[in-house]
Design a protein around this motif. Structure first.
Motif, PDB file in Angstrom:
ATOM      1  N   THR A  71       1.445   3.655  -9.213  1.00  0.00           N
ATOM      2  CA  THR A  71       0.740   2.720  -8.324  1.00  0.00           C
ATOM      3  C   THR A  71       1.202   1.281  -8.492  1.00  0.00           C
ATOM      4  O   THR A  71       0.562   0.366  -7.962  1.00  0.00           O
ATOM      5  CB  THR A  71      -0.773   2.790  -8.586  1.00  0.00           C
ATOM      6  OG1 THR A  71      -1.038   2.436  -9.957  1.00  0.00           O
ATOM      7  CG2 THR A  71      -1.305   4.192  -8.323  1.00  0.00           C
TER       8      THR A  71
ATOM      9  N   ARG B 236      -1.589  -0.835 -10.765  1.00  0.00           N
ATOM     10  CA  ARG B 236      -2.871  -1.212 -10.143  1.00  0.00           C
ATOM     11  C   ARG B 236      -4.056  -1.146 -11.096  1.00  0.00           C
ATOM     12  O   ARG B 236      -5.101  -1.732 -10.836  1.00  0.00           O
ATOM     13  CB  ARG B 236      -3.158  -0.305  -8.943  1.00  0.00           C
ATOM     14  CG  ARG B 236      -2.379  -0.663  -7.682  1.00  0.00           C
ATOM     15  CD  ARG B 236      -2.745   0.286  -6.553  1.00  0.00           C
ATOM     16  NE  ARG B 236      -4.194   0.313  -6.323  1.00  0.00           N
ATOM     17  CZ  ARG B 236      -4.834   1.299  -5.696  1.00  0.00           C
ATOM     18  NH1 ARG B 236      -4.149   2.344  -5.267  1.00  0.00           N
ATOM     19  NH2 ARG B 236      -6.131   1.243  -5.500  1.00  0.00           N
TER      20      ARG B 236
ATOM     21  N   ASP C 279      -3.765  10.261  -4.493  1.00  0.00           N
ATOM     22  CA  ASP C 279      -3.771   9.240  -3.442  1.00  0.00           C
ATOM     23  C   ASP C 279      -2.404   8.564  -3.341  1.00  0.00           C
ATOM     24  O   ASP C 279      -1.907   8.304  -2.243  1.00  0.00           O
ATOM     25  CB  ASP C 279      -4.837   8.178  -3.741  1.00  0.00           C
ATOM     26  CG  ASP C 279      -6.244   8.719  -3.540  1.00  0.00           C
ATOM     27  OD1 ASP C 279      -6.390   9.778  -2.912  1.00  0.00           O
ATOM     28  OD2 ASP C 279      -7.195   8.075  -4.028  1.00  0.00           O
TER      29      ASP C 279
ATOM     30  N   GLU D 243      -7.236  11.704  -9.472  1.00  0.00           N
ATOM     31  CA  GLU D 243      -7.589  11.342  -8.098  1.00  0.00           C
ATOM     32  C   GLU D 243      -6.642  10.270  -7.549  1.00  0.00           C
ATOM     33  O   GLU D 243      -6.136  10.380  -6.424  1.00  0.00           O
ATOM     34  CB  GLU D 243      -9.036  10.845  -8.073  1.00  0.00           C
ATOM     35  CG  GLU D 243      -9.646  10.781  -6.693  1.00  0.00           C
ATOM     36  CD  GLU D 243     -10.013  12.158  -6.156  1.00  0.00           C
ATOM     37  OE1 GLU D 243     -10.045  12.298  -4.928  1.00  0.00           O
ATOM     38  OE2 GLU D 243     -10.263  13.079  -6.965  1.00  0.00           O
ATOM     39  N   LYS D 244      -6.402   9.234  -8.341  1.00  0.00           N
ATOM     40  CA  LYS D 244      -5.553   8.139  -7.869  1.00  0.00           C
ATOM     41  C   LYS D 244      -4.091   8.548  -7.772  1.00  0.00           C
ATOM     42  O   LYS D 244      -3.351   8.023  -6.933  1.00  0.00           O
ATOM     43  CB  LYS D 244      -5.704   6.928  -8.798  1.00  0.00           C
ATOM     44  CG  LYS D 244      -7.108   6.322  -8.795  1.00  0.00           C
ATOM     45  CD  LYS D 244      -7.566   5.972  -7.386  1.00  0.00           C
ATOM     46  CE  LYS D 244      -8.988   5.444  -7.362  1.00  0.00           C
ATOM     47  NZ  LYS D 244      -9.455   5.179  -5.979  1.00  0.00           N
TER      48      LYS D 244
ATOM     49  N   PHE E 230     -10.259  10.136 -12.980  1.00  0.00           N
ATOM     50  CA  PHE E 230      -9.842   8.962 -12.222  1.00  0.00           C
ATOM     51  C   PHE E 230      -8.328   8.980 -11.980  1.00  0.00           C
ATOM     52  O   PHE E 230      -7.868   8.776 -10.858  1.00  0.00           O
ATOM     53  CB  PHE E 230     -10.248   7.691 -12.972  1.00  0.00           C
ATOM     54  CG  PHE E 230      -9.872   6.423 -12.271  1.00  0.00           C
ATOM     55  CD1 PHE E 230     -10.666   5.913 -11.258  1.00  0.00           C
ATOM     56  CD2 PHE E 230      -8.716   5.736 -12.604  1.00  0.00           C
ATOM     57  CE1 PHE E 230     -10.317   4.753 -10.591  1.00  0.00           C
ATOM     58  CE2 PHE E 230      -8.354   4.577 -11.956  1.00  0.00           C
ATOM     59  CZ  PHE E 230      -9.159   4.086 -10.933  1.00  0.00           C
ATOM     60  N   CYS E 231      -7.560   9.229 -13.036  1.00  0.00           N
ATOM     61  CA  CYS E 231      -6.105   9.225 -12.916  1.00  0.00           C
ATOM     62  C   CYS E 231      -5.622  10.324 -11.968  1.00  0.00           C
ATOM     63  O   CYS E 231      -4.705  10.120 -11.162  1.00  0.00           O
ATOM     64  CB  CYS E 231      -5.445   9.382 -14.282  1.00  0.00           C
ATOM     65  SG  CYS E 231      -5.653   7.964 -15.368  1.00  0.00           S
TER      66      CYS E 231
ATOM     67  N   VAL F  37      -0.197   6.916 -14.165  1.00  0.00           N
ATOM     68  CA  VAL F  37      -0.846   6.486 -12.919  1.00  0.00           C
ATOM     69  C   VAL F  37      -0.510   5.038 -12.608  1.00  0.00           C
ATOM     70  O   VAL F  37      -0.381   4.641 -11.440  1.00  0.00           O
ATOM     71  CB  VAL F  37      -2.375   6.715 -12.989  1.00  0.00           C
ATOM     72  CG1 VAL F  37      -3.084   5.628 -13.782  1.00  0.00           C
ATOM     73  CG2 VAL F  37      -2.967   6.789 -11.584  1.00  0.00           C
TER      74      VAL F  37
ATOM     75  N   PRO G  94     -15.637  10.476  -5.826  1.00  0.00           N
ATOM     76  CA  PRO G  94     -14.534   9.531  -5.549  1.00  0.00           C
ATOM     77  C   PRO G  94     -14.858   8.520  -4.454  1.00  0.00           C
ATOM     78  O   PRO G  94     -14.208   7.482  -4.353  1.00  0.00           O
ATOM     79  CB  PRO G  94     -13.381  10.446  -5.118  1.00  0.00           C
ATOM     80  CG  PRO G  94     -13.710  11.770  -5.700  1.00  0.00           C
ATOM     81  CD  PRO G  94     -15.205  11.868  -5.661  1.00  0.00           C
TER      82      PRO G  94
END
Length: 849
Positions: free
Chosen positions: A81, A84, A614, A610-611, A607-608, A77, A588
């Motif tokens: 990103t 991030r 995104d 979902e992100k 979390f990972c 992730v 989320p």
């Protein structure tokens, strides 16, 4: 200069294509790691049910794999990103370290005297004297049953001996060097380690304590046997350690060291290393009991471990000492005894017991040949059988679980209990399947996947939206279209869960397993067949749902093995899962949905995931359009559409122009099928009213570029065989679809976004509400802010996701210019009804107009 510019230009194109391919591969790797992590957690939670046997080796293996997969997700992730979430790797390491500390925890040896008399023992004494002797003390004190006189040499004595001889580290190091797959090495190590133990002197204070205790017994002859801390609990160590029968109490120090040395037989070393024990994890306490010269002895199971529903007790018996009953030297008598009142013998098999093991008067044991008359005589009378059956049930009730009991009848005819330990009850490998219950009323549903087993009864509550959790009443059977992790808020008070889609490894199921809520997934049509308030019985084991209360099913529901569920290894697993399985990041949209709030491995996976979605939802389209591998789509649709294939999305790569037949990308083909629906009218617009026309003119005046762009704005698709990121510009509207469709349900998702329009904001917002309603009906979790609509659908099957993707394409075409016609909420409602009735050409509006 020109050549230099071209080189740089071409390099930038290649670099951009490489970057996008790498991004997709990181996304794919993250999804794979997510699936594996969820499967591992699901498997570990299933072990808490009491239906499975496992060991510390399982814990080490599973936690290592789980930590590796979650750490991989954290790394992927961050790659997706641009770093991030730098705190995620540190959180993973902290959780892994906490789990390792839990795994490596060595039992604390309580400070006690070197010797404790049996009169001072109960089951709370197990950490000091082992379960074998602790349970025997409990049998004497709490049940008043006859047991031999005796005492325990405690774990404190073992610790004192090991420290005084300096053996602990020496033995640990030697064991670490011994491979368990080399028998010769095992035998050599065994001889070496046993010699070290036998030759090491006892500390004087310990030797004096043993001599004093031996002199206090009523008999000069004793039985000396292991009672290791951890033995006869989650690990039986059956037959691994020595038992000395009818030996001289005056030589107890020597006998004691012999029992300690038996911890290092070749088979015991194999078992220790296979179960990943260290020397210090299994302190060796020892039991010393006055010898019982048995006339008959044997083993008793308080229930039939292969058929617990048969309600039987099994008793085996031989003449003489019980060693021959357990090592198979003599075929014992076998009695099948009813657990019901009176304990009638339901079946008996009297064997020819030609030999017996007996106590020598001068010490030790010998084998005695028996006459044919005695050999064929039953070793127990009916009265003794009934007495044993009563004892079995008392022990089972007291220890709250089936018991494996060692007993003897002494020369005076008294029944003596020598040991009581948990009995592992499980069906045999080739057991007959459970007879399916056929009630008078047929089942309402006969299919689905067992996610969490069990039987439950309750009234149906149809659950449609996450914000309705508080309305779920206690005892309800929650029936939903799709899983929701927010149900964790009521899992302590609901009876069961049924979802039309789902997986045994999804977030909700992992939580349901932790709360032991019977759960069925993949029960298509459940929300239509079952009605609010309807009383139903859910048999998750058989994947059946019955109308009303089915008492027979509730009575036959298997009870968990309390002894196994309370075993130390299970308790350790439970503590480990507290660091792994709870899900705290549920919403989320919550301000707490941040990396720093991850407290468990499950939080990190959620979390990972979902992100990552995104990150894939918004690629740099302008940069991607510059790639030399972009192809334009030749189509009858009014789309100025460009395609970038990252691999496997087109039949042939390298073409500057492709046709729809060239596309093999699963989600893209489904989307295009929706675009091509025969009722969709791409030519022209939905007729606006006068206010709609004026709002279009006014909106264009504020952005002169819109008039130039018109319907010809560029649309773009990034594809692989299973993946699509589609950015569309249809007139004044911007739509985005990001989807992955495959055979792996856990990977499948559709993310949707729609915004813009030429009409006034009030009409665009009206269309947003229309989209929100339709997306919700399709199974999306959607939200609207102004004229922006966002929705996400996850973990549907391949076929269901493809069908929904086709509807998404149809929906995008359906609402393309609809904002111009939405003069009122009433018109919007008619459009919603038209979509539900499959009137995609909006004939209803033309008729009503």
């Amino acid at each position: 200069m020109l050549l230099k510019f071209l080189r740089r230009f071409l390099k930038d194109e290649v670099d951009e294509q490489t970057r996008l391919k790498e991004q997709f591969q990181h996304f794919r790797d993250l999804l794979d790691a997510n699936n594996q992590a969820l499967e591992i957690m699901a498997d570990m939670e299933e072990k808490l049910s009491g239906d499975f046997l496992f060991d510390t080796g399982y814990l080490y293996t599973q936690t290592e794999k789980l930590g590796a997969r979650v750490s991989q997700m954290a790394a992927e992730v961050n790659r997706l990103t641009g770093g991030r979430f730098p705190e995620l790797p540190a959180i993973c390491r902290r959780l892994q370290e906490e789990i390792q500390r839990e795994l490596a925890e060595v039992p604390v040896i309580p400070e006690t005297p070197y010797v404790l008399p049996l009169t001072a023992l109960n089951r709370e004494s197990a950490p000091a004297v082992g379960s074998k002797m602790a349970n025997l003390g409990e049998v004497r004190h709490q049940l008043g049953l006859c047991v031999p006189e005796g005492f325990a040499i405690t774990a404190t004595a073992y610790k004192r001996f090991m420290e005084a001889a300096g053996l602990a580290q020496v033995l640990e190091d030697r064991l670490a060097q011994t491979p368990i797959d080399d028998l010769e090495s095992l035998e050599a190590a065994s001889r070496e380690l046993q010699t070290l133990v036998r030759q090491a002197p006892l500390p004087p204070d310990l030797e004096a304590a043993l001599a004093k205790a031996a002199g206090s017994l009523p008999s000069p002859w004793v039985a000396v046997r292991s009672s290791a801390v951890g033995e006869d609990t989650d690990f039986s160590f059956a037959g691994q350690f020595a038992t000395l029968l009818n030996v001289d109490a005056a030589r107890l120090p020597r006998h004691y060291k012999e029992i300690l040395a038996s911890k290092f037989t070749a088979r015991a070393i194999f078992y220790l290393k296979y179960q990943q024990f260290s020397v210090n994890e299994l302190p060796m306490a020892v039991g010393v009991l006055a010898m019982v010269p048995a006339r008959a002895s044997g083993i008793m199971f308080s229930t039939d471990p292969h058929d617990p529903e048969a309600n039987n007790i099994i008793i085996t018996a031989v003449w003489g000492l019980g060693k021959y009953a357990v090592d198979g030297r003599v075929s014992p008598d076998i009695y099948l005894v009813s657990r019901e009142n009176g304990h009638p013998v339901k079946d008996r098999r009297v064997a020819a017991k030609s030999q017996a093991l007996a106590c020598r008067p001068e010490g030790g044991t010998w084998e005695v040949d028996l006459s044919p008359e005695q050999a064929w005589a039953p070793a127990l009378s009916d009265a003794q059988i009934q007495a044993l059956a009563e004892v079995a049930l008392r022990l089972e009730q007291h220890f709250r679980g089936p018991q494996d009991v060692e007993w003897a009848v002494d020369e005076a005819g008294r029944l003596v209990i020598l040991q009581s330990r948990p009995l592992r009850v499980s069906p045999p490998a080739f057991a007959a399947p459970r007879e399916r219950y056929e009630p008078s009323a047929p089942p309402l549903l006969t299919f689905g996947i067992r996610a969490v087993g069990g039987v439950a009864v309750g009234r149906v509550h149809l659950f449609g939206h996450d914000d309705e959790v508080a309305a779920i009443p206690p005892g309800a059977v929650v029936v939903a279209r799709q899983p929701s992790a927010r149900l964790v808020l009521v899992m302590d008070r609901i009876s069961a869960i049924i979802t039309e889609v789902g997986s045994p490894t999804d977030h909700m199921t992992i939580l349901a397993r932790e709360f032991q809520v019977p759960t069925l997934v993949e029960v298509g049509g459940a929300t239509k067949v079952l009605h609010p308030g309807q009383l139903i019985t859910v048999d998750a084991d058989e994947a059946r749902v019955y109308p009303g209360l089915v008492t027979e099913l509730l009575q036959r529901a298997p009870k968990p093995d309390e002894a196994l569920r309370n075993a130390p290894v299970v308790q350790k697993l439970r503590r480990i899962l507290k660091l792994a399985a709870p899900l705290n990041l549920i919403d989320p949209e919550s301000p707490d949905f941040v990396a720093g709030s991850c407290r468990t491995f499950h939080d990190i996976t959620r979390f990972c995931h979902e992100k990552a979605m995104d990150a894939m939802f918004s690629p740099d389209i302008d940069r991607a359009l510059k790639s030399e591998s972009v192809a334009r789509l030749k189509t009858e649709l009014p789309l100025n559409l460009f395609i970038l294939d990252l691999g496997g999305g087109l039949r042939v790569s390298g073409k500057s122009q492709v046709e729809e037949e060239d596309i093999v990308c699963r989600p893209f083909r489904a989307l295009l099928r929706g675009f091509h629906h025969p009722q969709v009218r791409w030519a022209g617009m939905v007729a606006p009213d006068l206010k709609g026309f004026i709002s279009v003119w006014a909106n264009t005046m504020y952005d002169m570029g819109k008039g130039e762009r018109g319907l010809g704005g560029k649309s773009f698709a990034i594809i692989t065989h299973n993946y699509l990121n589609f950015n569309s510009r249809l007139g004044y509207h911007f739509g985005l679809v990001d989807a992955y469709i495959s055979e792996e349900r856990n990977d499948n998702y559709i993310s949707f976004q729609f915004k813009g329009g030429a009409a006034a904001i009030s009409r665009r917002e009206r269309r947003a509400k229309l989209l929100l309603q339709i997306l919700d009906d399709l199974g999306f979790k959607a939200q609207a802010k102004g004229d922006l609509v966002q929705g996400r659908l996850v973990k549907y099957s391949l076929m269901e996701t493809e069908e929904t993707m086709e509807l998404v394409g149809l929906l995008m075409a359906f609402v393309r210019q609809l904002d111009l016609a939405l003069a009122s909420d009433a018109v919007a409602e008619r459009c919603i009804r038209a979509f539900k009735k499959e009137d995609y050409g909006l004939a209803c509006l033309r008729t009503e107009g």
